[in-house]
Design a protein around this motif. Structure first.
Motif, mmCIF file in Angstrom:
data_model
loop_
_atom_site.group_PDB
_atom_site.id
_atom_site.type_symbol
_atom_site.label_atom_id
_atom_site.label_comp_id
_atom_site.label_asym_id
_atom_site.label_seq_id
_atom_site.Cartn_x
_atom_site.Cartn_y
_atom_site.Cartn_z
ATOM 1 N N TYR A 1 27.581 -31.671 8.565
ATOM 2 C CA TYR A 1 26.824 -30.324 9.233
ATOM 3 C C TYR A 1 26.919 -29.138 8.318
ATOM 4 O O TYR A 1 26.034 -28.428 8.179
ATOM 5 N N VAL A 2 27.871 -29.024 7.732
ATOM 6 C CA VAL A 2 28.372 -27.897 6.756
ATOM 7 C C VAL A 2 27.543 -28.246 5.465
ATOM 8 O O VAL A 2 26.552 -27.249 5.083
ATOM 9 N N LEU A 3 27.360 -29.399 4.815
ATOM 10 C CA LEU A 3 26.468 -29.655 3.565
ATOM 11 C C LEU A 3 24.953 -29.758 3.894
ATOM 12 O O LEU A 3 24.215 -29.415 2.966
ATOM 13 N N ASP A 4 24.555 -30.204 5.053
ATOM 14 C CA ASP A 4 23.361 -30.544 5.218
ATOM 15 C C ASP A 4 22.558 -29.489 6.116
ATOM 16 O O ASP A 4 21.380 -29.425 6.035
ATOM 17 N N GLU A 5 23.293 -28.767 6.775
ATOM 18 C CA GLU A 5 22.739 -27.852 7.966
ATOM 19 C C GLU A 5 22.967 -26.403 7.487
ATOM 20 O O GLU A 5 22.377 -25.573 7.155
ATOM 21 N N TRP A 6 24.513 -26.206 7.636
ATOM 22 C CA TRP A 6 24.922 -24.851 7.654
ATOM 23 C C TRP A 6 24.476 -24.099 6.170
ATOM 24 O O TRP A 6 24.096 -23.022 6.201
ATOM 25 N N ARG A 7 25.020 -24.700 5.109
ATOM 26 C CA ARG A 7 24.986 -24.161 3.806
ATOM 27 C C ARG A 7 23.341 -24.147 3.558
ATOM 28 O O ARG A 7 22.945 -22.820 2.918
ATOM 29 N N PRO A 8 22.675 -25.007 3.458
ATOM 30 C CA PRO A 8 21.171 -25.034 2.841
ATOM 31 C C PRO A 8 20.265 -24.030 3.861
ATOM 32 O O PRO A 8 19.580 -23.421 3.180
ATOM 33 N N LYS A 9 20.639 -24.013 5.204
ATOM 34 C CA LYS A 9 20.003 -22.914 5.883
ATOM 35 C C LYS A 9 20.583 -21.548 5.965
ATOM 36 O O LYS A 9 20.011 -20.702 6.748
ATOM 37 N N GLN A 10 21.649 -21.493 5.213
ATOM 38 C CA GLN A 10 22.215 -20.205 5.156
ATOM 39 C C GLN A 10 22.326 -19.695 6.534
ATOM 40 O O GLN A 10 21.926 -18.326 6.680
ATOM 41 N N MET A 11 23.192 -20.411 7.231
ATOM 42 C CA MET A 11 23.362 -19.801 8.832
ATOM 43 C C MET A 11 24.529 -19.063 8.675
ATOM 44 O O MET A 11 25.219 -18.665 7.801
ATOM 45 N N GLU A 12 24.475 -18.162 9.616
ATOM 46 C CA GLU A 12 25.320 -17.249 10.067
ATOM 47 C C GLU A 12 26.933 -17.701 10.029
ATOM 48 O O GLU A 12 27.137 -18.900 10.657
ATOM 49 N N LYS A 13 27.900 -16.874 9.963
ATOM 50 C CA LYS A 13 29.156 -17.168 10.025
ATOM 51 C C LYS A 13 29.585 -17.113 11.405
ATOM 52 O O LYS A 13 29.074 -16.640 12.118
ATOM 53 N N PHE A 14 30.576 -17.807 11.845
ATOM 54 C CA PHE A 14 31.242 -17.873 13.264
ATOM 55 C C PHE A 14 32.139 -17.128 13.513
ATOM 56 O O PHE A 14 33.085 -16.678 12.853
ATOM 57 N N ASP A 15 32.173 -16.700 15.060
ATOM 58 C CA ASP A 15 33.275 -16.096 15.636
ATOM 59 C C ASP A 15 34.591 -16.963 15.749
ATOM 60 O O ASP A 15 35.658 -16.706 15.683
ATOM 61 N N ILE A 16 34.155 -18.079 16.209
ATOM 62 C CA ILE A 16 35.339 -19.230 16.584
ATOM 63 C C ILE A 16 34.918 -20.515 15.863
ATOM 64 O O ILE A 16 33.464 -21.068 16.297
ATOM 65 N N ILE A 17 35.907 -21.453 15.335
ATOM 66 C CA ILE A 17 35.739 -22.708 15.261
ATOM 67 C C ILE A 17 36.643 -23.298 15.587
ATOM 68 O O ILE A 17 37.889 -22.879 15.607
ATOM 69 N N VAL A 18 36.544 -24.622 16.605
ATOM 70 C CA VAL A 18 37.449 -25.238 17.261
ATOM 71 C C VAL A 18 37.151 -26.684 16.834
ATOM 72 O O VAL A 18 36.141 -27.274 17.004
ATOM 73 N N PHE A 19 38.312 -27.179 16.305
ATOM 74 C CA PHE A 19 38.382 -28.726 15.968
ATOM 75 C C PHE A 19 39.107 -29.513 17.159
ATOM 76 O O PHE A 19 40.114 -29.062 17.471
ATOM 77 N N ASN A 20 38.572 -30.734 17.520
ATOM 78 C CA ASN A 20 39.152 -31.352 18.420
ATOM 79 C C ASN A 20 39.618 -32.762 18.028
ATOM 80 O O ASN A 20 39.536 -33.910 18.717
ATOM 81 N N PHE A 21 39.708 -32.600 16.680
ATOM 82 C CA PHE A 21 40.284 -33.908 15.871
ATOM 83 C C PHE A 21 41.304 -33.489 14.988
ATOM 84 O O PHE A 21 41.180 -32.165 14.345
ATOM 85 N N GLY A 22 42.424 -34.187 14.568
ATOM 86 C CA GLY A 22 43.331 -33.662 13.482
ATOM 87 C C GLY A 22 42.688 -33.665 12.093
ATOM 88 O O GLY A 22 41.569 -34.463 11.773
#
Length: 140
Positions: A34-55
């Protein structure tokens, strides 16, 4: 809202997409893709909240907090108590600078344990690639 999970099984079984607001979308990829193929290349906006549901390891939590959160954003994650030790996590909240704002080790008599990060080569247990079919992203 971007919902990201390498496996779509839970989403497919539990979510009625017709009932979702148009701003919610699911992507069947792991967090690193997601980060390397979507978020960075598309220069998407930063998030208010990020939640991980795995260790995850502490390093990943801090990197994501520092690079992906808005100034007053928060990242919530079950973080391994030791690097690459997948059998116990501390639930932590981070700010956009990677500072820990809150941490919970145990809930009553219960330890915090989540499934491990499948992207990590040190992943242990039935959730990991050798048992579940996960294919790690190839470096380009």
């Amino acid at each position: 809202i971007d919902a990201v999970d390498w496996s779509s099984k839970a989403w497919d079984a539990s979510v009625l997409e017709d009932n979702l607001p148009p701003t919610v979308k699911f992507m069947g990829v792991d967090d690193e893709r997601y980060v390397l193929d979507e978020w960075r290349p598309k220069q998407m906006e930063k998030f208010d909240i990020i939640v991980f549901n795995f260790g995850i390891n502490e390093r990943k939590a801090k990197v994501y907090a520092k690079t992906m959160l808005v100034e007053d954003g928060r990242l919530f994650a079950p973080v391994n108590t030791q690097s690459d030790y997948w059998l116990k996590q501390t639930f932590k909240v981070y700010d956009h600078q990677g500072n820990i704002l809150s941490a919970v080790n145990d809930v009553g008599a219960w330890s915090v344990q989540f499934q491990p990060d499948v992207t990590q080569d040190t992943c242990q247990g039935i959730w990991c690639a050798e048992y579940n079919g996960f294919q790690k992203r190839k470096n380009r």
